[in-house]
Design an enzyme around this catalytic site. Structure first.
Site, PDB file in Angstrom:
ATOM      1  N   LYS A 155      -4.229 -24.366  -0.988  1.00 53.60           N
ATOM      2  CA  LYS A 155      -2.949 -23.667  -1.147  1.00 53.60           C
ATOM      3  C   LYS A 155      -1.767 -24.554  -0.705  1.00 53.60           C
ATOM      4  O   LYS A 155      -1.962 -25.683  -0.272  1.00 53.60           O
ATOM      5  CB  LYS A 155      -2.976 -22.363  -0.350  1.00 53.60           C
TER       6      LYS A 155
HETATM    7  C1  LIG Z   1      -4.057 -14.497  -6.246  1.00 54.80           C
HETATM    8  C2  LIG Z   1      -4.932 -14.702  -5.052  1.00 54.80           C
HETATM    9  N1  LIG Z   1      -5.088 -13.695  -4.188  1.00 54.80           N
HETATM   10  C3  LIG Z   1      -5.858 -13.823  -3.092  1.00 54.80           C
HETATM   11  C4  LIG Z   1      -6.527 -14.988  -2.818  1.00 54.80           C
HETATM   12  C5  LIG Z   1      -7.428 -15.039  -1.632  1.00 54.80           C
HETATM   13  O1  LIG Z   1      -7.163 -16.020  -0.708  1.00 54.80           O
HETATM   14  P1  LIG Z   1      -8.359 -16.684   0.124  1.00 54.80           P
HETATM   15  O2  LIG Z   1      -9.036 -17.674  -0.749  1.00 54.80           O
HETATM   16  O3  LIG Z   1      -7.637 -17.326   1.272  1.00 54.80           O
HETATM   17  O4  LIG Z   1      -9.252 -15.596   0.566  1.00 54.80           O
HETATM   18  C6  LIG Z   1      -6.399 -16.070  -3.688  1.00 54.80           C
HETATM   19  C7  LIG Z   1      -7.105 -17.335  -3.433  1.00 54.80           C
HETATM   20  O5  LIG Z   1      -7.199 -18.213  -4.222  1.00 54.80           O
HETATM   21  C8  LIG Z   1      -5.581 -15.927  -4.834  1.00 54.80           C
HETATM   22  O6  LIG Z   1      -5.439 -16.928  -5.715  1.00 54.80           O
END
Ligand SMILES: Cc1ncc(COP(=O)(O)O)c(C=O)c1O
Length: 376
Positions: free
Chosen positions: A182
């Site tokens: 990210k």
């Molecule tokens: C749109 C979206 N929401 C939520 C998440 C969840 O984040 P995490 O991977 O930190 O759990 C992601 C992760 O790629 C995402 O792209």
């Protein structure tokens, strides 16, 4: 191989982790997490108490939904999102109600969302797809009209602004992800930002197995031996190791990561925007966007061909996302989301991360334009 995405870390992160490993004597949730939360609060310009770090963006969304919805409640969410958004809703017993997206921005279609509101709808979860926070006034107006909570899935959006205010500095409940690729990473991690004190207290306890006020004890180096639990909780807290990485990344966001991502995305746009076989998602004019991913639409039906061609020429690409209403777990077999399904066949994500060079972007764009028969 030109990679689609990448964790970009340096000696600063290595030194920060080493210090936690060798000097601090505690790897769990303690001082580093406290400091990371404080620094995020300062970065966003919100109160210290508004920031709660957790183990992932998914955990952030899950705790946010659990704080506002229960079994049988419904949450409006675009189908065109990562599975996390849906899993976070269903994990709390609520039902994700799949909504369509606008063809230009690829973000939640507000009119369609409104048409799916019932007396069980408790919240709307707009997803700031590709770091693009769109129509926020309209979303908040809709929420006010139907008394819905707003949980912004801002996983892609750390460092972005809307009308000159940072995403996370205003609004109801905002969830960020700091996973490995990210805009900033803490290895894995996420954060919930809210000025609602009741939600702050619920999510702080829920990240530590529901143990009431355990956060305050851990931040002052203590443990809870005699404690009370009134709600379901999880092991969703962040560790000092991850927070140490995140703190170093935060220092680099506005100086290195954001300008690099913006510059690379701008070059892509310049090179691809005139190609009539391509559509680039329209970004919100009121926003300052630090792009986490760079998706384009291939309009002539050759998305899969071009994906293979790029792969054969050493370029990794992605498909963000397979619509959730097409997955067995969430399919009700009757929901038909025409725009979402059409976009799913067209979407292709191009490489974007701060270690890419400008010549990589020229190379990828040239391959695409050549394959699609476009010459400038
Ligand atoms: C749109 C979206 N929401 C939520 C998440 C969840 O984040 P995490 O991977 O930190 O759990 C992601 C992760 O790629 C995402 O792209």
């Amino acid at each position: 191989m030109i990679r689609l995405s990448k964790s970009v870390v340096g000696t600063e992160e290595v030194e920060a982790i080493t210090k936690v490993l060798l000097q601090d004597g505690y790897l769990g949730m303690g001082k580093e997490v406290d400091l990371f939360e404080e620094e995020i609060a300062n970065y966003l310009g919100v109160k210290r108490s508004s920031v709660v770090c957790v183990s992932s963006g998914t955990a952030a969304l899950h705790l946010a939904v659990q704080a506002v919805a229960r079994q049988g409640d419904e949450v409006l969410v675009p189908s065109f999102t990562f599975i996390s958004s849906f899993q976070a809703i269903s994990a709390s017993g609520a039902t994700p109600v799949a909504c369509n997206i606008y063809k230009d921005s690829l973000t939640i279609d507000i009119e369609h969302a409104e048409s799916r509101i019932t007396n069980r709808t408790k919240a709307i979860m707009p997803v700031h797809y590709a770091s693009n926070p769109v129509n926020l006034e309209k979303i908040y107006r809709l929420a006010a009209k139907y008394k819905l909570r707003v949980i912004e899935d801002a996983a892609h959006c750390f460092g972005c602004s809307y009308q000159s205010s940072k995403i996370g500095s205003f609004g109801d409940i905002i969830c960020f992800s700091f996973d490995g690729i990210k805009n900033i990473t803490s290895g894995e991690g996420g954060a919930i930002i809210t000025s609602d004190e009741k939600i702050q207290s619920l999510v702080k306890d829920a990240r530590l197995l529901g143990i009431m006020s355990d956060t305050e004890k851990r931040f002052s180096g203590k443990r809870s031996w005699d404690f009370e639990v009134v709600d379901q909780g999880y092991r969703y807290h962040m560790s000092n190791i991850f927070a140490a990485i995140g703190r170093e990344q935060l220092k680099k966001l506005d100086t290195v990561f954001a300008p690099t991502r913006i510059k690379l995305a701008t070059i892509y746009k310049e090179l691809l925007c005139k190609n009539s076989s391509i559509a680039i998602p329209v970004t919100e004019k009121k926003a300052y966007i630090v792009p986490h991913i760079f998706p384009i639409r291939i309009l002539n039906g050759k998305r899969d061909e071009i994906k293979q061609y790029l792969e054969a020429n050493g370029v990794q690409t992605g498909i963000h996302y397979k619509p959730n209403h097409l997955l067995s777990l969430y399919s009700d077999k009757k929901t038909k989301l025409d725009v979402t399904e059409e976009i799913y066949k067209e979407i292709l994500t191009l490489p974007l991360h701060p270690d890419l060079k400008e010549e990589d972007i020229y190379y990828v764009s040239e391959l695409i334009n050549r394959y699609l028969g476009y010459t400038d």
